[in-house]
Motif scaffolding. Structure first.
Motif, PDB file in Angstrom:
ATOM      1  N   PRO A 145       0.811  -1.223   0.000  1.00 38.38           N
ATOM      2  CA  PRO A 145       0.000   0.000   0.000  1.00 38.38           C
ATOM      3  C   PRO A 145       0.843   1.271   0.000  1.00 38.38           C
ATOM      4  O   PRO A 145       0.482   2.251  -0.642  1.00 38.38           O
ATOM      5  N   THR A 146       1.970   1.258   0.725  1.00 36.12           N
ATOM      6  CA  THR A 146       2.883   2.403   0.738  1.00 36.12           C
ATOM      7  C   THR A 146       3.987   2.179  -0.293  1.00 36.12           C
ATOM      8  O   THR A 146       4.680   1.165  -0.240  1.00 36.12           O
ATOM      9  N   PRO A 147       4.158   3.105  -1.235  1.00 40.61           N
ATOM     10  CA  PRO A 147       5.202   2.938  -2.255  1.00 40.61           C
ATOM     11  C   PRO A 147       6.608   2.926  -1.636  1.00 40.61           C
ATOM     12  O   PRO A 147       6.849   3.532  -0.593  1.00 40.61           O
ATOM     13  N   ASP A 148       7.525   2.235  -2.306  1.00 45.38           N
ATOM     14  CA  ASP A 148       8.939   2.198  -1.913  1.00 45.38           C
ATOM     15  C   ASP A 148       9.114   1.857  -0.434  1.00 45.38           C
ATOM     16  O   ASP A 148       9.883   2.491   0.282  1.00 45.38           O
ATOM     17  N   ASN A 149       8.421   0.813  -0.010  1.00 45.44           N
ATOM     18  CA  ASN A 149       8.423   0.461   1.404  1.00 45.44           C
ATOM     19  C   ASN A 149       9.689  -0.282   1.824  1.00 45.44           C
ATOM     20  O   ASN A 149      10.063  -0.263   2.987  1.00 45.44           O
ATOM     21  N   GLY A 150      10.341  -0.950   0.899  1.00 44.31           N
ATOM     22  CA  GLY A 150      11.576  -1.645   1.217  1.00 44.31           C
ATOM     23  C   GLY A 150      11.382  -2.763   2.214  1.00 44.31           C
ATOM     24  O   GLY A 150      11.735  -2.634   3.383  1.00 44.31           O
ATOM     25  N   LEU A 151      10.833  -3.884   1.773  1.00 41.27           N
ATOM     26  CA  LEU A 151      10.500  -4.984   2.683  1.00 41.27           C
ATOM     27  C   LEU A 151      11.756  -5.756   3.065  1.00 41.27           C
ATOM     28  O   LEU A 151      12.417  -6.340   2.219  1.00 41.27           O
ATOM     29  N   TYR A 152      12.052  -5.784   4.375  1.00 41.01           N
ATOM     30  CA  TYR A 152      13.334  -6.285   4.884  1.00 41.01           C
ATOM     31  C   TYR A 152      13.064  -7.405   5.882  1.00 41.01           C
ATOM     32  O   TYR A 152      13.367  -7.291   7.066  1.00 41.01           O
ATOM     33  N   GLY A 153      12.477  -8.468   5.409  1.00 41.21           N
ATOM     34  CA  GLY A 153      12.183  -9.597   6.280  1.00 41.21           C
ATOM     35  C   GLY A 153      10.774 -10.111   6.049  1.00 41.21           C
ATOM     36  O   GLY A 153       9.872  -9.347   5.683  1.00 41.21           O
TER      37      GLY A 153
END
Length: 204
Positions: free
Chosen positions: A72-80
């Motif tokens: 939902p949030t752009p450029d969230n950078g999922l780290y796990g």
């Protein structure tokens, strides 16, 4: 079925190895570049997340097709990434301070804003009760998102704490790597008190 999967941070492909034959397969995804971690859900679907970009998705265990979903949030950078026993999947939003949940029942993405949103959320683990635990690296805090959507935070002992990995064990105690103090911490499931186990080398 004993197959091995990995995330390729350069190139953004999902790797697969069949140990019986030695054959390797690379599954291409629509959004390339920066896949960080994989997790297998209760149906053997293999999930992945992108630390560069804003998507998570899975390789379908039956059709062997790749499906991706934007956060939902752009450029969230999922780290796990971690899956619970019901088939929900949780991801740590490093860039924007969120926990993202793929809700299996509604087949949709739900996003939870972490109070210390500047804390660079990293890694995530789910205990037997479905509570998702995550680190807030910059804030020196670990958080817990319960199945009702409530977030509770626990401040690590000592100045300069930097929690990185957060893993529940089989008894639901939480184990944390504090990179700031080269220490392994245990958060007791009942007392919610920390026990510290310093590593032999300060910069380990």
């Amino acid at each position: 079925e004993g197959r091995v999967y990995w995330a390729e941070i350069t190139g953004g492909q999902l790797g697969e190895l069949d140990p019986a034959t030695g054959k390797q397969i690379r599954h291409f995804t629509p959004e390339r570049g920066g896949m960080l971690q994989v997790a297998v859900d209760k149906d053997d679907n293999v999930w992945f997340c992108n630390v560069k970009g804003a998507a998570m998705g899975y390789l379908d265990a039956k059709t062997r097709k790749v499906h991706t979903f934007p956060t939902p949030t752009p450029d969230n950078g999922l780290y796990g990434l971690a899956a619970d026993r019901q088939g929900n999947v949780f991801a740590a939003g490093w860039q924007k301070g969120t926990v993202t949940k793929w809700d299996r029942e509604t087949q949709s993405m739900i996003e939870y804003k972490v109070p210390n949103s500047w804390g660079m959320i990293r890694r995530i683990g789910v205990d037997s009760k479905g509570t998702a635990w995550f680190s807030e690296w910059n804030a020196g805090t670990v958080g817990a998102l319960d199945p009702n959507g409530k977030i509770t935070e626990y401040k690590l002992p000592g100045l300069g704490a930097e929690p990185y990995d957060v893993w529940p064990d089989k008894d639901d105690n939480i184990w944390i790597i504090d990179t700031g103090h080269a220490t392994i911490l245990k958060l007791d499931k009942d007392t919610k008190k920390f026990t510290a186990y310093p590593l032999p080398l300060r910069n380990a």
